[in-house]
Design an enzyme around this catalytic site. Structure first.
Site, PDB file in Angstrom:
ATOM      1  N   ASN A  86      41.236  48.065  34.728  1.00  0.00           N
ATOM      2  CA  ASN A  86      42.154  47.151  35.402  1.00  0.00           C
ATOM      3  C   ASN A  86      41.804  46.896  36.864  1.00  0.00           C
ATOM      4  O   ASN A  86      42.051  45.816  37.390  1.00  0.00           O
ATOM      5  CB  ASN A  86      43.572  47.729  35.311  1.00  0.00           C
ATOM      6  CG  ASN A  86      44.511  47.145  36.332  1.00  0.00           C
ATOM      7  OD1 ASN A  86      44.940  46.005  36.231  1.00  0.00           O
ATOM      8  ND2 ASN A  86      44.846  47.933  37.345  1.00  0.00           N
ATOM      9  N   TYR A 153      34.171  36.329  42.851  1.00  0.00           N
ATOM     10  CA  TYR A 153      35.200  36.750  41.895  1.00  0.00           C
ATOM     11  C   TYR A 153      35.037  36.015  40.566  1.00  0.00           C
ATOM     12  O   TYR A 153      35.078  36.643  39.496  1.00  0.00           O
ATOM     13  CB  TYR A 153      36.584  36.497  42.484  1.00  0.00           C
ATOM     14  CG  TYR A 153      37.724  37.034  41.648  1.00  0.00           C
ATOM     15  CD1 TYR A 153      37.971  38.399  41.569  1.00  0.00           C
ATOM     16  CD2 TYR A 153      38.573  36.166  40.953  1.00  0.00           C
ATOM     17  CE1 TYR A 153      39.024  38.899  40.817  1.00  0.00           C
ATOM     18  CE2 TYR A 153      39.620  36.666  40.189  1.00  0.00           C
ATOM     19  CZ  TYR A 153      39.843  38.014  40.122  1.00  0.00           C
ATOM     20  OH  TYR A 153      40.888  38.509  39.369  1.00  0.00           O
ATOM     21  N   LYS A 157      33.979  38.023  37.019  1.00  0.00           N
ATOM     22  CA  LYS A 157      34.893  37.969  35.881  1.00  0.00           C
ATOM     23  C   LYS A 157      34.255  37.236  34.692  1.00  0.00           C
ATOM     24  O   LYS A 157      34.466  37.621  33.533  1.00  0.00           O
ATOM     25  CB  LYS A 157      36.206  37.302  36.279  1.00  0.00           C
ATOM     26  CG  LYS A 157      37.064  38.160  37.212  1.00  0.00           C
ATOM     27  CD  LYS A 157      37.379  39.520  36.612  1.00  0.00           C
ATOM     28  CE  LYS A 157      38.302  40.346  37.484  1.00  0.00           C
ATOM     29  NZ  LYS A 157      38.593  41.683  36.899  1.00  0.00           N
ATOM     30  N   THR A 190      51.502  40.498  42.739  1.00  0.00           N
ATOM     31  CA  THR A 190      50.825  41.745  43.097  1.00  0.00           C
ATOM     32  C   THR A 190      50.243  41.648  44.501  1.00  0.00           C
ATOM     33  O   THR A 190      50.257  40.593  45.140  1.00  0.00           O
ATOM     34  CB  THR A 190      49.682  42.039  42.109  1.00  0.00           C
ATOM     35  OG1 THR A 190      48.726  40.971  42.191  1.00  0.00           O
ATOM     36  CG2 THR A 190      50.204  42.145  40.677  1.00  0.00           C
TER      37      THR A 190
END
Length: 250
Positions: A86, A153, A157, A190
């Site tokens: 995660n 990023y 991913k 978050t």
């Protein structure tokens, strides 16, 4: 005993997943730079096993040493093992040509190299011990489209998606009982979202859009997303190598 190894379990989605797995009676192994003491308390209240390992995923040697130790511990008496990769970082948020090379290296190590190393270690152990192992690599919608300022990023991913799909293909060919999937959690409320909102419009062209997500209450809570992931993992119909999206599960 069933074990769940969760990276980035000190906060956000990782902490929410850990909380839900503890209520399912699964022994949780938290891996993060800092411990979430609420998880320790929740485990005690639930009468469920819990351990925490300190690890900075940005350092290859730490990842190798810590997860080798975890794997040795877990596979001694495991009947099933879950691994949730995660932990992730969004930085650097910047256009190509202005990237900080040290942040680039950290991003690639945390978002890509570390999960691959962890998957490799646990799949090796699973094969040797014949213990069913289920791995979920947390990915992002950014893996599927270019986003201004997120070149690193998006790239890491996208790479973790391809690794997952390929490893899943290999497990199927080997007729393994183990599974590997990717899970795209969508936009959540978050700390990562806070980091995104603190960037500049020059570095990140969609800045106002992401600020509006927060202002309009469009961000899902980590607890809702964690519920979808845990239900998926504990189900019996996982498709090896598939990239699951939270919007299709809720």
């Amino acid at each position: 005993m069933k074990y769940a190894v969760i990276t980035g379990a000190s906060r956000g989605l990782g902490a929410a997943v850990a909380q839900k797995l503890l209520t399912e009676g699964i022994h949780v192994i938290s891996v993060a730079r800092h411990e979430n003491t609420e998880l320790k308390q929740a485990a005690a209240e639930a009468g469920t096993g819990y351990m925490h390992f300190v690890c900075n995923l940005g350092f290859e040697e730490q990842v190798q040493n810590v997860f080798s130790e975890i794997a040795e511990t877990v596979f001694k008496d495991a009947e099933q093992v879950f691994v949730i990769n995660n932990a992730g970082v969004i930085e650097p948020i910047e256009v190509a040509g202005e990237l900080d090379s040290s942040l680039v290296m950290t991003n690639v190590q945390v978002n890509l190299n570390a999960p691959i190393m962890i998957c490799n270690l646990f799949l090796q152990k699973a094969k040797k011990t014949a213990v069913e192992t289920v791995i979920a690599n947390v990915t992002s919608g950014a893996a599927e489209r270019p986003i201004h300022g997120w070149s690193i990023y998006c790239s890491t991913k996208a790479a973790i998606n391809m690794f997952t799909m390929t490893a899943g293909l290999e497990l199927e060919k080997a007729e393994s009982s183990s599974k590997i999937i990717a899970f795209s959690p969508g936009i959540m409320d978050t700390d990562m979202q806070a980091t995104i909102r603190s960037s500049s419009e020059e570095a990140f062209a969609e800045l106002e859009t992401f600020k509006n997500y927060k202002e309009k209450g469009s961000l899902r809570s980590p607890e809702i997303v964690a519920g979808a992931l845990v239900e998926l993992l504990l189900g019996s119909h996982l498709e090896n190598g598939k990239v699951y999206k939270v919007n299709d599960l809720l």
